[in-house]
Design a protein around this motif. Structure first.
Motif, PDB file in Angstrom:
ATOM      1  N   ARG A 189      60.706  -9.176 -49.040  1.00 13.29           N
ATOM      2  CA  ARG A 189      61.924  -9.572 -49.748  1.00 13.29           C
ATOM      3  C   ARG A 189      61.604 -10.556 -50.879  1.00 13.29           C
ATOM      4  O   ARG A 189      62.191 -10.477 -51.967  1.00 13.29           O
ATOM      5  N   LEU A 237      56.751  -1.513 -50.791  1.00 13.80           N
ATOM      6  CA  LEU A 237      57.489  -0.871 -49.707  1.00 13.80           C
ATOM      7  C   LEU A 237      56.537  -0.221 -48.717  1.00 13.80           C
ATOM      8  O   LEU A 237      56.690  -0.391 -47.492  1.00 13.80           O
ATOM      9  N   ALA A 268      65.447  -1.051 -46.132  1.00  7.98           N
ATOM     10  CA  ALA A 268      64.820  -1.851 -47.190  1.00  7.98           C
ATOM     11  C   ALA A 268      65.683  -1.918 -48.439  1.00  7.98           C
ATOM     12  O   ALA A 268      65.800  -2.973 -49.069  1.00  7.98           O
ATOM     13  N   TRP A 315      54.779  -2.737 -46.614  1.00 10.92           N
ATOM     14  CA  TRP A 315      55.695  -3.247 -45.586  1.00 10.92           C
ATOM     15  C   TRP A 315      55.900  -2.218 -44.477  1.00 10.92           C
ATOM     16  O   TRP A 315      55.921  -2.576 -43.293  1.00 10.92           O
ATOM     17  N   LEU A 373      58.656  -8.892 -43.364  1.00  9.52           N
ATOM     18  CA  LEU A 373      59.898  -8.587 -44.066  1.00  9.52           C
ATOM     19  C   LEU A 373      60.218  -9.675 -45.080  1.00  9.52           C
ATOM     20  O   LEU A 373      60.636  -9.379 -46.207  1.00  9.52           O
ATOM     21  N   LYS A 407      63.798   3.055 -42.069  1.00  6.77           N
ATOM     22  CA  LYS A 407      63.319   1.743 -42.522  1.00  6.77           C
ATOM     23  C   LYS A 407      63.363   1.626 -44.041  1.00  6.77           C
ATOM     24  O   LYS A 407      63.632   0.543 -44.579  1.00  6.77           O
TER      25      LYS A 407
END
Length: 237
Positions: free
Chosen positions: A33, A51, A141, A54, A29, A137
Motif C-alpha cells: 500500500r 502486485l 488489492a 505482494w 500488505l 486477492k
C-alpha cells in the motif's frame, strides 16, 4: 460457515491481533500500500510488478517470479477490459447493489481464467491459470473497501466452488456480515468506517478486518474467546 450474528467487535479485535501474530501478511500488505500510494493503476507496469511481488508474499506461489512477465501481461489485458468496468475505489461493500456485485463477480470470473504462468515440466510447456485465490486477492488489492479475498479453506467453509456465481454469493454474505458489524458500531455510538481507528488499525479497511476474522476462524479453525471470557481475563489485571 461463519454465523455473522455471533460476531462481536471484541472478537474482530482479537482475530486481528491473532492474524498479525500468526502471519506476516499485514506487513507485506502495508509495504504494498505504501508503494502504491492512494490508488493502484494496473496499466502501470511497476504497479503490476509490485502486485505480483505482494501476491507471492500472500501465498500465491504458482505465479512464480520467473513467470511474472506472463502473469503481468494477462493482468494488463484483463484490467483494460474488465477492471475498467468496476465501481470507484472509494465505494465500500455495504454500499454496493446487486448489479455492482454481479459486475465484480464477472470481472473475477474473467481474471481467474487468465493465464498466470507457462512453466515447463518434463519437457512440456504447461498453462497455469491465475486461479480463484489469486484473482480474489487482486480484486482486494484494487478495491480494498469492497472486494474480499478468499482461499480454498474459506471456499469450502462457505460452500463455494470458486465460480463467478459463488464469488457473487460470497460477496453478498460478506455484505450482510458488514451490515451486522455496522449495527454493532452504531450501538456503540460510531459509524462502521470508524471501526479500524477504534481497533487501533487506522491503515486497515473494514474488509481487511473481516478477512482476518474469517481467516482465523475458518482457515485456521481457531475458536475465539467470548466477550464474557475477555472481561474475566481483563479483571485479572
Amino acid at each position: 460457515m461463519v454465523n455473522y450474528k455471533n460476531v462481536t467487535l471484541s472478537k474482530l479485535a482479537v482475530a486481528g491481533l491473532m492474524f498479525n501474530s500468526l502471519t506476516p501478511y499485514n506487513k507485506s500488505l502495508a509495504l504494498f500500500r505504501t508503494a502504491m500510494g492512494d490508488s493502484i493503476n494496473l496499466a502501470n507496469s511497476e504497479h503490476r510488478d509490485a502486485l505480483l511481488k505482494w501476491l507471492n508474499d500472500w501465498g500465491c506461489r504458482h505465479l512464480s517470479k520467473d513467470q511474472h512477465p506472463v502473469a503481468s501481461q494477462s493482468i494488463l489485458n484483463w484490467y483494460q477490459v474488465d477492471g475498467a468496468s468496476l465501481f470507484t475505489n472509494e465505494k465500500p461493500l455495504w454500499d454496493l447493489n446487486d448489479g455492482e456485485l454481479k459486475v465484480a463477480a464477472n470481472a473475477y470470473g474473467s481474471l481467474k481464467d487468465k493465464t498466470g504462468a507457462r512453466p515447463v515440466r518434463g519437457g512440456k510447456k504447461l498453462e497455469v491459470h491465475i486461479g480463484e485465490t489469486a484473482a480474489s486477492k487482486i480484486l482486494f488489492a484494487i478495491r480494498p473497501k469492497a472486494l474480499m479475498p478468499w482461499d480454498e479453506a474459506m471456499r469450502i467453509s462457505f460452500e463455494c466452488d470458486g465460480s463467478s456465481e459463488s464469488y457473487s454469493r460470497y460477496l453478498r454474505i460478506i455484505r450482510n456480515f458488514t451490515s451486522h458489524i455496522g449495527a454493532l458500531c452504531r450501538n456503540k455510538g460510531f459509524q462502521i468506517d470508524e471501526l479500524p481507528q477504534k481497533l487501533t488499525r487506522p491503515n486497515s479497511t473494514v474488509l481487511a478486518l473481516v478477512n482476518e476474522y474469517i481467516w482465523v476462524t475458518e482457515t485456521r479453525k481457531v475458536e475465539l474467546p467470548s466477550s464474557e471470557t475477555l472481561m474475566q481475563w481483563a479483571e485479572l489485571g
